[in-house]
Design a protein around this motif. Sequence first.
Motif, mmCIF file in Angstrom:
data_model
loop_
_atom_site.group_PDB
_atom_site.id
_atom_site.type_symbol
_atom_site.label_atom_id
_atom_site.label_comp_id
_atom_site.label_asym_id
_atom_site.label_seq_id
_atom_site.Cartn_x
_atom_site.Cartn_y
_atom_site.Cartn_z
ATOM 1 N N LEU A 148 0.827 -1.212 0.000
ATOM 2 C CA LEU A 148 0.000 0.000 0.000
ATOM 3 C C LEU A 148 0.860 1.259 0.000
ATOM 4 C CD1 LEU A 148 -2.785 -1.155 2.488
ATOM 5 C CD2 LEU A 148 -3.064 -0.672 0.044
ATOM 6 N N ILE A 149 1.979 1.226 0.716
ATOM 7 C CA ILE A 149 2.906 2.362 0.682
ATOM 8 C C ILE A 149 3.424 2.561 -0.739
ATOM 9 C CG2 ILE A 149 5.139 3.234 1.468
ATOM 10 C CD1 ILE A 149 4.610 1.860 4.151
ATOM 11 N N ASP A 150 3.788 1.458 -1.402
ATOM 12 C CA ASP A 150 4.257 1.542 -2.784
ATOM 13 C C ASP A 150 3.169 2.106 -3.698
ATOM 14 O OD1 ASP A 150 6.712 0.539 -2.083
ATOM 15 O OD2 ASP A 150 6.256 -1.532 -2.688
ATOM 16 N N LYS A 151 1.916 1.687 -3.448
ATOM 17 C CA LYS A 151 0.808 2.184 -4.260
ATOM 18 C C LYS A 151 0.612 3.686 -4.042
ATOM 19 C CE LYS A 151 -4.135 1.560 -5.203
ATOM 20 N NZ LYS A 151 -5.382 0.818 -4.851
ATOM 21 N N ALA A 152 0.774 4.131 -2.808
ATOM 22 C CA ALA A 152 0.592 5.551 -2.498
ATOM 23 C C ALA A 152 1.669 6.416 -3.126
ATOM 24 C CB ALA A 152 0.579 5.750 -0.979
ATOM 25 N N MET A 153 2.890 5.897 -3.172
ATOM 26 C CA MET A 153 4.023 6.718 -3.591
ATOM 27 C C MET A 153 4.517 6.418 -4.997
ATOM 28 S SD MET A 153 6.216 6.804 -0.043
ATOM 29 C CE MET A 153 7.247 8.109 -0.707
ATOM 30 N N GLY A 154 4.142 5.247 -5.550
ATOM 31 C CA GLY A 154 4.698 4.790 -6.814
ATOM 32 C C GLY A 154 4.715 5.813 -7.941
ATOM 33 N N PRO A 155 3.551 6.394 -8.310
ATOM 34 C CA PRO A 155 3.544 7.313 -9.456
ATOM 35 C C PRO A 155 4.462 8.518 -9.256
ATOM 36 C CG PRO A 155 1.311 6.696 -8.827
ATOM 37 C CD PRO A 155 2.211 6.194 -7.747
#
Length: 232
Positions: A148-155
């Motif tokens: 979820l952290i990756d999803k929040a920050m990925g873009p």
Amino acid sequence: MVEMSDEDVGLNEAELDELESLLVSDVVPDDCMGLEMLDGYLAAVVLSPEPLPTSTWLPRVWSDTESMPEGKGVQRLVSLVLAYHDEVAFTMGDEDGWEPFCYAAEDNEEDVRLGDEWMTGFELGLELWDEDWRDALDDHDADTWDGLIDKAMGPWMAEDMEEATDDERLQWLEDTGAAVRAMYHLRVACELAAVPAASQPVGVSDPAAAGRNEACPCGSGKKFKHCCGADD
């Protein structure tokens, strides 16, 4: 997350405007967070698997040096920031009650792209998490949280992010908000320690009565005489 009623939490429009103005006033250092960065920062603070004491996260709002501004004028701002923290914590579990705060594209400075300030604040908040935060979770939940952290920050980490349009950035913020809310619900499902309420009444601008050698009621961790009572 925070055991308060609807009447106890939240800033009204006038208080929110006051907070926004104070964050860019002479009361604080030049590198104090603005409202958008503060919103992202507090989202990460609230999500911390191990609740962060006010004395840990509050000084970072004012300056990278983590030193608290001094004097009576700070007390009102401190009260508003603490109340805003509780508003974020209280509303994050409500799908219709919280989303990342971001200024409209036309309100941004020329060299600041839409959403950048919010994400900078969010990253600063994540830096405060205990290095061993995964220890409080089983492996599956820890992996879910990392995802979820990756999803929040990925873009926002993509090499071509600077080429994104404002419409694309708004979609990123929407996706980030969904990931943040999912982290909140995962935090609750994992039965982690609740985030303690930080706020004091915001309707009082004078410091609470305190001995000069007692801890300052603003939560800075300093003695009253070295903080909000410095001008007395």
